[in-house]
Design a protein around this motif. Structure first.
Motif, mmCIF file in Angstrom:
data_model
loop_
_atom_site.group_PDB
_atom_site.id
_atom_site.type_symbol
_atom_site.label_atom_id
_atom_site.label_comp_id
_atom_site.label_asym_id
_atom_site.label_seq_id
_atom_site.Cartn_x
_atom_site.Cartn_y
_atom_site.Cartn_z
ATOM 1 N N SER A 50 0.847 -1.190 0.000
ATOM 2 C CA SER A 50 0.000 0.000 0.000
ATOM 3 C C SER A 50 0.887 1.245 0.000
ATOM 4 C CB SER A 50 -0.899 0.007 1.235
ATOM 5 O OG SER A 50 -0.117 0.231 2.407
ATOM 6 N N ALA A 51 0.268 2.375 -0.286
ATOM 7 C CA ALA A 51 1.004 3.647 -0.239
ATOM 8 C C ALA A 51 1.565 3.874 1.164
ATOM 9 C CB ALA A 51 0.086 4.792 -0.657
ATOM 10 N N ASP A 52 0.784 3.536 2.189
ATOM 11 C CA ASP A 52 1.265 3.690 3.565
ATOM 12 C C ASP A 52 2.472 2.794 3.827
ATOM 13 O OD1 ASP A 52 -0.664 5.586 4.206
ATOM 14 O OD2 ASP A 52 -2.052 4.111 5.060
ATOM 15 N N ASP A 53 2.429 1.546 3.320
ATOM 16 C CA ASP A 53 3.563 0.630 3.496
ATOM 17 C C ASP A 53 4.824 1.207 2.858
ATOM 18 O OD1 ASP A 53 1.914 -1.278 4.726
ATOM 19 O OD2 ASP A 53 1.631 -2.436 2.878
ATOM 20 N N ILE A 54 4.685 1.699 1.647
ATOM 21 C CA ILE A 54 5.848 2.222 0.916
ATOM 22 C C ILE A 54 6.396 3.471 1.608
ATOM 23 C CG2 ILE A 54 6.592 3.281 -1.258
ATOM 24 C CD1 ILE A 54 4.656 1.274 -2.649
ATOM 25 N N CYS A 55 5.513 4.391 2.000
ATOM 26 C CA CYS A 55 5.976 5.610 2.679
ATOM 27 C C CYS A 55 6.657 5.282 4.004
ATOM 28 C CB CYS A 55 4.814 6.574 2.902
ATOM 29 S SG CYS A 55 4.254 7.391 1.388
#
Length: 192
Positions: A71-76
């Protein structure tokens, strides 16, 4: 011809060398640091007349997330942790005159205004790093690699018929796979 390349098959060390090769192609004065050694937060740097590490490049390789898309949260979160681990080194480089810090990563970004990984991470960099900073995401590296047939060949990224056609300089996208193979068999640049 644009593509998305299989950086994950290269692994972290070879991906770093690929990034260094791209930088050296664009900036002939690029200094590339050995893989797997303490580098002071620098995998490559471009000097200026007054500062040996004026623009600093750091490569961060993300292993694929098994069985799901990140997810975007995981990547960030992952990238923030990676950069946070370099903060003291970045501060030291800035105190010695570095003017820009660029993170190169195979992680995919999203471009949604303000909510996507690209904008979220740029805001985080602006708030947390002492010098101008930027991330070259997978798409940024892909576009810089598109026209670099020699680098793609060196790192084994010409793996299909379109890669073979590119290596041979065949620019006809409608060419049949059998025709590409026939031409390849007569070309000395292609191993038998």
């Amino acid at each position: 011809m644009t593509s998305q390349y299989d950086y994950e098959s290269l692994g972290a060390d070879t991906f770093q060398q690929l990034c260094q090769a791209l930088l050296a192609k664009v900036h002939t004065e690029t200094q590339c640091f050995p893989v797997g050694m303490p580098d002071g937060g620098r995998d490559a740097s471009v000097p200026t007349r007054l500062v040996s590490d004026s623009i600093v490049y750091q490569v961060k390789f993300r292993k694929p997330t098994p069985n799901k898309l990140a997810s975007a949260d995981d990547i960030c979160s992952w990238l923030e942790r990676q950069i946070f681990g370099e903060m003291s080194k970045i501060a030291r480089l800035a105190s010695k005159g570095a003017i820009k810090y660029v993170v190169m990563t195979n992680a995919q970004c999203s471009s949604h205004s303000e909510a996507g990984t690209r904008d979220r991470m740029q805001t985080w960099l602006d708030e947390n790093l002492p010098i101008q900073s930027q991330i070259w995401w997978r798409d940024d590296i892909d576009r810089r690699l598109d026209g670099q047939t020699d680098i793609k060949r060196t790192f084994g990224l010409l793996r299909d018929a379109s890669g073979l056609a590119e290596m041979l300089g065949i620019v006809t996208p409608s060419m049949d796979l059998h025709e590409v193979v026939r031409l390849a068999r007569t070309d000395r640049r292609v191993a038998a």
